[in-house]
Design a protein around this motif. Structure first.
Motif, PDB file in Angstrom:
ATOM      1  N   PHE A   1     -64.394 -13.236  14.177  1.00  0.00           N
ATOM      2  CA  PHE A   1     -63.632 -14.354  13.434  1.00  0.00           C
ATOM      3  C   PHE A   1     -64.992 -15.508  12.957  1.00  0.00           C
ATOM      4  CE2 PHE A   1     -60.944 -12.738  16.407  1.00  0.00           C
ATOM      5  CZ  PHE A   1     -59.828 -12.535  15.896  1.00  0.00           C
ATOM      6  N   ALA A   2     -64.805 -16.112  11.873  1.00  0.00           N
ATOM      7  CA  ALA A   2     -66.040 -16.931  11.451  1.00  0.00           C
ATOM      8  C   ALA A   2     -65.182 -18.033  10.765  1.00  0.00           C
ATOM      9  CB  ALA A   2     -66.931 -16.390  10.425  1.00  0.00           C
ATOM     10  N   PRO A   3     -65.899 -19.020  10.828  1.00  0.00           N
ATOM     11  CA  PRO A   3     -65.293 -20.712  10.131  1.00  0.00           C
ATOM     12  C   PRO A   3     -65.235 -20.240   8.777  1.00  0.00           C
ATOM     13  CG  PRO A   3     -66.975 -21.023  11.477  1.00  0.00           C
ATOM     14  CD  PRO A   3     -66.862 -19.488  11.684  1.00  0.00           C
ATOM     15  N   SER A   4     -64.348 -20.945   8.153  1.00  0.00           N
ATOM     16  CA  SER A   4     -64.305 -20.554   6.654  1.00  0.00           C
ATOM     17  C   SER A   4     -65.343 -21.179   5.957  1.00  0.00           C
ATOM     18  CB  SER A   4     -62.903 -21.566   6.031  1.00  0.00           C
ATOM     19  OG  SER A   4     -63.172 -22.881   6.408  1.00  0.00           O
TER      20      SER A   4
ATOM     21  N   GLU B   1     -65.673  -7.359   6.819  1.00  0.00           N
ATOM     22  CA  GLU B   1     -64.841  -7.015   8.114  1.00  0.00           C
ATOM     23  C   GLU B   1     -64.377  -8.326   9.218  1.00  0.00           C
ATOM     24  OE1 GLU B   1     -66.557  -3.833  10.575  1.00  0.00           O
ATOM     25  OE2 GLU B   1     -66.478  -2.389   8.856  1.00  0.00           O
ATOM     26  N   VAL B   2     -65.000  -9.186   8.392  1.00  0.00           N
ATOM     27  CA  VAL B   2     -64.758 -10.854   9.153  1.00  0.00           C
ATOM     28  C   VAL B   2     -63.544 -11.433   8.996  1.00  0.00           C
ATOM     29  CG1 VAL B   2     -65.667 -13.101   9.160  1.00  0.00           C
ATOM     30  CG2 VAL B   2     -67.273 -11.238   8.953  1.00  0.00           C
ATOM     31  N   ILE B   3     -63.003 -11.749   9.868  1.00  0.00           N
ATOM     32  CA  ILE B   3     -61.949 -12.684  10.052  1.00  0.00           C
ATOM     33  C   ILE B   3     -61.871 -14.015  10.029  1.00  0.00           C
ATOM     34  CG2 ILE B   3     -59.508 -12.691  11.147  1.00  0.00           C
ATOM     35  CD1 ILE B   3     -60.026  -9.989  12.456  1.00  0.00           C
ATOM     36  N   PRO B   4     -60.969 -14.745   9.118  1.00  0.00           N
ATOM     37  CA  PRO B   4     -61.109 -16.222   9.163  1.00  0.00           C
ATOM     38  C   PRO B   4     -60.815 -16.727  10.415  1.00  0.00           C
ATOM     39  CG  PRO B   4     -60.101 -15.598   7.031  1.00  0.00           C
ATOM     40  CD  PRO B   4     -60.166 -14.225   7.997  1.00  0.00           C
ATOM     41  N   SER B   5     -61.512 -17.636  11.186  1.00  0.00           N
ATOM     42  CA  SER B   5     -61.208 -18.169  12.367  1.00  0.00           C
ATOM     43  C   SER B   5     -60.264 -19.516  12.104  1.00  0.00           C
ATOM     44  CB  SER B   5     -62.787 -18.916  12.702  1.00  0.00           C
ATOM     45  OG  SER B   5     -62.127 -19.808  13.890  1.00  0.00           O
ATOM     46  N   GLY B   6     -59.180 -19.660  13.029  1.00  0.00           N
ATOM     47  CA  GLY B   6     -58.514 -20.810  12.856  1.00  0.00           C
ATOM     48  C   GLY B   6     -58.826 -22.066  13.358  1.00  0.00           C
ATOM     49  N   ASP B   7     -59.884 -21.974  14.069  1.00  0.00           N
ATOM     50  CA  ASP B   7     -60.251 -23.434  14.459  1.00  0.00           C
ATOM     51  C   ASP B   7     -61.972 -23.820  14.204  1.00  0.00           C
ATOM     52  OD1 ASP B   7     -61.954 -21.568  15.942  1.00  0.00           O
ATOM     53  OD2 ASP B   7     -61.220 -22.477  18.014  1.00  0.00           O
ATOM     54  N   GLU B   8     -62.279 -23.191  13.187  1.00  0.00           N
ATOM     55  CA  GLU B   8     -63.545 -23.456  12.571  1.00  0.00           C
ATOM     56  C   GLU B   8     -64.792 -23.202  13.547  1.00  0.00           C
ATOM     57  OE1 GLU B   8     -63.935 -24.254   9.250  1.00  0.00           O
ATOM     58  OE2 GLU B   8     -61.826 -23.532   9.331  1.00  0.00           O
ATOM     59  N   ASN B   9     -64.628 -22.245  14.502  1.00  0.00           N
ATOM     60  CA  ASN B   9     -65.437 -21.879  15.336  1.00  0.00           C
ATOM     61  C   ASN B   9     -65.737 -20.158  15.210  1.00  0.00           C
ATOM     62  OD1 ASN B   9     -66.169 -24.188  17.038  1.00  0.00           O
ATOM     63  ND2 ASN B   9     -64.033 -24.086  17.433  1.00  0.00           N
ATOM     64  N   PHE B  10     -66.710 -19.777  15.676  1.00  0.00           N
ATOM     65  CA  PHE B  10     -66.889 -18.212  15.735  1.00  0.00           C
ATOM     66  C   PHE B  10     -66.386 -17.751  17.079  1.00  0.00           C
ATOM     67  CE2 PHE B  10     -70.729 -19.588  13.177  1.00  0.00           C
ATOM     68  CZ  PHE B  10     -70.597 -18.581  12.214  1.00  0.00           C
ATOM     69  N   HIS B  11     -65.624 -16.590  16.980  1.00  0.00           N
ATOM     70  CA  HIS B  11     -65.024 -15.800  18.117  1.00  0.00           C
ATOM     71  C   HIS B  11     -65.403 -14.586  18.017  1.00  0.00           C
ATOM     72  CE1 HIS B  11     -62.280 -19.341  19.350  1.00  0.00           C
ATOM     73  NE2 HIS B  11     -62.609 -19.381  17.955  1.00  0.00           N
TER      74      HIS B  11
ATOM     75  N   LYS C   1     -64.526 -17.586  22.174  1.00  0.00           N
ATOM     76  CA  LYS C   1     -65.459 -18.262  21.370  1.00  0.00           C
ATOM     77  C   LYS C   1     -66.826 -18.280  21.789  1.00  0.00           C
ATOM     78  CE  LYS C   1     -66.526 -23.239  20.755  1.00  0.00           C
ATOM     79  NZ  LYS C   1     -65.887 -24.472  20.832  1.00  0.00           N
ATOM     80  N   ILE C   2     -67.699 -18.106  20.820  1.00  0.00           N
ATOM     81  CA  ILE C   2     -69.033 -17.804  20.956  1.00  0.00           C
ATOM     82  C   ILE C   2     -70.073 -19.027  20.321  1.00  0.00           C
ATOM     83  CG2 ILE C   2     -68.948 -15.273  21.486  1.00  0.00           C
ATOM     84  CD1 ILE C   2     -70.044 -15.159  18.365  1.00  0.00           C
ATOM     85  N   PRO C   3     -70.924 -19.367  20.721  1.00  0.00           N
ATOM     86  CA  PRO C   3     -71.826 -20.719  20.388  1.00  0.00           C
ATOM     87  C   PRO C   3     -72.304 -19.957  18.750  1.00  0.00           C
ATOM     88  CG  PRO C   3     -72.620 -19.919  22.381  1.00  0.00           C
ATOM     89  CD  PRO C   3     -71.584 -18.832  22.119  1.00  0.00           C
ATOM     90  N   SER C   4     -72.214 -20.824  17.957  1.00  0.00           N
ATOM     91  CA  SER C   4     -72.618 -20.707  16.364  1.00  0.00           C
ATOM     92  C   SER C   4     -74.246 -20.179  16.519  1.00  0.00           C
ATOM     93  CB  SER C   4     -72.587 -21.805  15.637  1.00  0.00           C
ATOM     94  OG  SER C   4     -73.334 -22.912  16.230  1.00  0.00           O
TER      95      SER C   4
END
Length: 113
Positions: A107-110, A83-93, A46-49
Motif C-alpha cells: 500500500f502506498a500513499p496517494s 500492483e500497488v494498492i492505495p493506502s487509507g492513511d497516507e502511509n506505506f504498508h 505500516k513501514i517507514p517511508s
C-alpha cells in the motif's frame, strides 16, 4: 439459507473492520485477501517511508528487523506500480504472506502513486 446469513454477517463485520482483516487505523482496514490476523499476529503492517524507493518500473522496498513485525532479517521486495494498492492513511504498508520473504500486498500513499 444458513449460508446466506453467514455471508451477510461476514459482510457486516467487514464493513466495521472487525472480522477477517485487521485495521492499521479505525478509518480503513486491510483487505481480507492481504491480511490474516490482528495487528500483532497478522501479516500486514505500516513501514517507514525511508524503506521505500521509487524506480521507473515500481517500488523497491528494503526491510530490516524493526521495520515490520514479521521481519527477522533484511529482505528486499519489488512491487510494480500496477500492483500497488492505495493506502487509507497516507502511509506505506506491506503484507508479508506466507513467509517474510513473500510480499502479498503493498500500500502506498496517494501522493506517492
Amino acid at each position: 439459507m444458513a449460508g446466506l446469513a453467514g455471508v451477510i454477517a461476514t459482510a457486516a463485520a467487514l464493513e466495521d473492520g472487525s472480522a477477517l482483516a485487521h485495521s492499521p487505523q479505525r478509518s480503513w482496514t486491510y483487505p481480507p485477501a492481504c491480511c490474516h490476523g490482528d495487528p500483532v499476529t497478522g501479516e500486514c503492517g505500516k513501514i517507514p517511508s525511508t524503506t521505500v524507493t521509487p524506480r521507473p518500473d515500481g517500488y523497491v522496498i528494503i526491510l530490516k528487523p524493526g521495520d515490520h513485525h514479521r521481519v527477522t532479517h533484511q529482505d528486499r521486495y519489488f512491487v510494480p506500480y500496477d500492483e500497488v494498492i492505495p493506502s487509507g492513511d497516507e502511509n506505506f504498508h506491506i503484507c508479508l504472506h506466507p513467509t517474510e520473504e513473500d510480499e502479498n500486498c503493498f500500500f502506498a500513499p496517494s501522493e506517492a502513486m
